[in-house]
Design a protein around this motif. Structure first.
Motif, PDB file in Angstrom:
ATOM      1  N   VAL A  17      20.940  31.168   7.526  1.00 49.11           N
ATOM      2  CA  VAL A  17      22.037  30.231   8.276  1.00 49.11           C
ATOM      3  C   VAL A  17      23.496  30.510   8.019  1.00 49.11           C
ATOM      4  N   LYS A  18      23.736  30.953   6.907  1.00 50.71           N
ATOM      5  CA  LYS A  18      24.982  31.530   6.512  1.00 50.71           C
ATOM      6  C   LYS A  18      25.330  32.931   6.900  1.00 50.71           C
ATOM      7  N   LEU A  19      24.047  33.875   6.927  1.00 39.29           N
ATOM      8  CA  LEU A  19      24.228  35.252   7.329  1.00 39.29           C
ATOM      9  C   LEU A  19      24.450  35.167   8.778  1.00 39.29           C
ATOM     10  N   ASP A  20      23.787  34.408   9.540  1.00 37.38           N
ATOM     11  CA  ASP A  20      23.780  34.177  11.094  1.00 37.38           C
ATOM     12  C   ASP A  20      25.409  33.872  11.332  1.00 37.38           C
ATOM     13  N   GLY A  21      25.885  33.043  10.737  1.00 32.79           N
ATOM     14  CA  GLY A  21      27.138  32.634  11.049  1.00 32.79           C
ATOM     15  C   GLY A  21      28.074  33.772  10.660  1.00 32.79           C
ATOM     16  N   GLU A  22      27.909  34.480   9.604  1.00 31.58           N
ATOM     17  CA  GLU A  22      28.664  35.694   9.510  1.00 31.58           C
ATOM     18  C   GLU A  22      28.616  36.808  10.398  1.00 31.58           C
ATOM     19  N   ILE A  23      27.537  37.007  10.940  1.00 31.56           N
ATOM     20  CA  ILE A  23      27.247  37.998  12.068  1.00 31.56           C
ATOM     21  C   ILE A  23      27.736  37.554  13.237  1.00 31.56           C
ATOM     22  N   GLN A  24      27.724  36.164  13.537  1.00 34.57           N
ATOM     23  CA  GLN A  24      28.159  35.788  14.950  1.00 34.57           C
ATOM     24  C   GLN A  24      29.789  35.779  14.800  1.00 34.57           C
ATOM     25  N   ARG A  25      30.369  35.539  13.659  1.00 35.12           N
ATOM     26  CA  ARG A  25      31.892  35.751  13.700  1.00 35.12           C
ATOM     27  C   ARG A  25      32.334  37.184  13.896  1.00 35.12           C
ATOM     28  N   ALA A  26      31.493  38.044  13.091  1.00 34.70           N
ATOM     29  CA  ALA A  26      32.049  39.415  13.461  1.00 34.70           C
ATOM     30  C   ALA A  26      31.768  39.750  14.903  1.00 34.70           C
ATOM     31  N   LEU A  27      30.897  39.302  15.631  1.00 30.73           N
ATOM     32  CA  LEU A  27      30.447  39.742  16.835  1.00 30.73           C
ATOM     33  C   LEU A  27      31.757  39.114  17.844  1.00 30.73           C
ATOM     34  N   ALA A  28      31.837  37.775  17.579  1.00 32.58           N
ATOM     35  CA  ALA A  28      33.006  37.214  18.457  1.00 32.58           C
ATOM     36  C   ALA A  28      34.448  38.014  18.168  1.00 32.58           C
ATOM     37  N   THR A  29      34.722  38.420  17.140  1.00 35.81           N
ATOM     38  CA  THR A  29      35.986  39.219  16.954  1.00 35.81           C
ATOM     39  C   THR A  29      36.016  40.388  17.685  1.00 35.81           C
ATOM     40  N   LYS A  30      34.883  41.230  17.644  1.00 37.46           N
ATOM     41  CA  LYS A  30      34.668  42.335  18.191  1.00 37.46           C
ATOM     42  C   LYS A  30      34.611  42.341  19.633  1.00 37.46           C
ATOM     43  N   LEU A  31      33.918  41.390  20.189  1.00 38.90           N
ATOM     44  CA  LEU A  31      34.089  41.343  21.606  1.00 38.90           C
ATOM     45  C   LEU A  31      35.382  40.721  21.954  1.00 38.90           C
ATOM     46  N   VAL A  32      36.423  41.157  21.905  1.00 38.63           N
ATOM     47  CA  VAL A  32      37.776  40.293  22.250  1.00 38.63           C
ATOM     48  C   VAL A  32      37.891  40.346  23.747  1.00 38.63           C
ATOM     49  N   ASN A  33      37.309  41.022  24.562  1.00 35.53           N
ATOM     50  CA  ASN A  33      37.553  41.187  25.975  1.00 35.53           C
ATOM     51  C   ASN A  33      36.702  39.723  26.573  1.00 35.53           C
ATOM     52  N   ALA A  34      35.833  39.185  25.909  1.00 32.05           N
ATOM     53  CA  ALA A  34      34.898  38.188  26.443  1.00 32.05           C
ATOM     54  C   ALA A  34      35.433  36.862  25.824  1.00 32.05           C
ATOM     55  N   PRO A  35      35.845  35.739  26.384  1.00 36.07           N
ATOM     56  CA  PRO A  35      36.202  34.627  25.853  1.00 36.07           C
ATOM     57  C   PRO A  35      35.055  33.745  25.055  1.00 36.07           C
ATOM     58  N   ASN A  36      34.839  34.190  23.899  1.00 31.05           N
ATOM     59  CA  ASN A  36      33.601  33.880  23.314  1.00 31.05           C
ATOM     60  C   ASN A  36      34.015  33.416  21.846  1.00 31.05           C
ATOM     61  N   SER A  37      33.361  32.182  21.478  1.00 29.22           N
ATOM     62  CA  SER A  37      33.443  31.771  20.126  1.00 29.22           C
ATOM     63  C   SER A  37      32.256  32.149  19.317  1.00 29.22           C
ATOM     64  N   ALA A  38      31.984  32.115  18.139  1.00 27.34           N
ATOM     65  CA  ALA A  38      30.912  32.557  17.182  1.00 27.34           C
ATOM     66  C   ALA A  38      29.644  31.731  17.803  1.00 27.34           C
ATOM     67  N   ASP A  39      30.087  30.045  18.255  1.00 23.86           N
ATOM     68  CA  ASP A  39      28.871  29.414  18.437  1.00 23.86           C
ATOM     69  C   ASP A  39      28.457  29.731  19.886  1.00 23.86           C
ATOM     70  N   ASP A  40      28.855  30.736  20.762  1.00 23.17           N
ATOM     71  CA  ASP A  40      28.467  30.998  22.062  1.00 23.17           C
ATOM     72  C   ASP A  40      27.535  32.386  22.039  1.00 23.17           C
ATOM     73  N   ILE A  41      27.507  33.061  20.705  1.00 24.21           N
ATOM     74  CA  ILE A  41      26.509  34.097  20.638  1.00 24.21           C
ATOM     75  C   ILE A  41      25.129  33.725  19.832  1.00 24.21           C
ATOM     76  N   ASP A  42      24.016  34.081  20.663  1.00 21.55           N
ATOM     77  CA  ASP A  42      22.845  34.124  20.339  1.00 21.55           C
ATOM     78  C   ASP A  42      22.248  35.228  19.719  1.00 21.55           C
ATOM     79  N   LEU A  43      21.797  35.231  18.300  1.00 19.16           N
ATOM     80  CA  LEU A  43      21.077  36.277  17.634  1.00 19.16           C
ATOM     81  C   LEU A  43      19.562  36.123  17.781  1.00 19.16           C
ATOM     82  N   LYS A  44      18.776  37.519  17.800  1.00 20.47           N
ATOM     83  CA  LYS A  44      17.597  37.564  17.888  1.00 20.47           C
ATOM     84  C   LYS A  44      17.105  38.852  17.331  1.00 20.47           C
TER      85      LYS A  44
END
Length: 99
Positions: A17-44
């Motif tokens: 769960v901690k790893l998923d959160g780290e990756i989601q936060r990194a993606l949310a930072t990387k995808l600055v053009n889209a209004p996303n928070s880490a919770d809006d990103i689904d990993l698979k």
């Protein structure tokens, strides 16, 4: 024995769960053009590479209309790569991992 088993598997679940959160936060930072928070990103399909120092997988934002996209996450420096044509992605994940 059950307590020991619970501690081992519980620790692994918390770590995932901690790893998923780290990756989601990194993606949310990387995808600055889209209004996303880490919770809006689904990993698979997370796959551990480089002896656990990196992870390849798929992500999808809540606002995405195109489905899942590939990424590489470097656990050492916390950087995420979403360009599947980059040397960094190809050398760690390869195009055969996700079709």
């Amino acid at each position: 024995m059950l307590l020991l088993g619970g501690l081992i598997f519980g620790g692994q679940a918390i770590s995932a769960v901690k790893l998923d959160g780290e990756i989601q936060r990194a993606l949310a930072t990387k995808l600055v053009n889209a209004p996303n928070s880490a919770d809006d990103i689904d990993l698979k399909n997370l796959q551990r590479v480089n002896n656990g120092y990196g992870y390849c997988g798929l992500y999808k934002t809540a606002s995405s209309e195109n489905g899942y996209a590939s990424f590489f996450y470097n656990k050492i420096d916390g950087r995420v790569t979403v360009d599947i044509n980059s040397d960094r992605y190809e050398s760690n994940c390869g195009l055969s991992s996700f079709c």
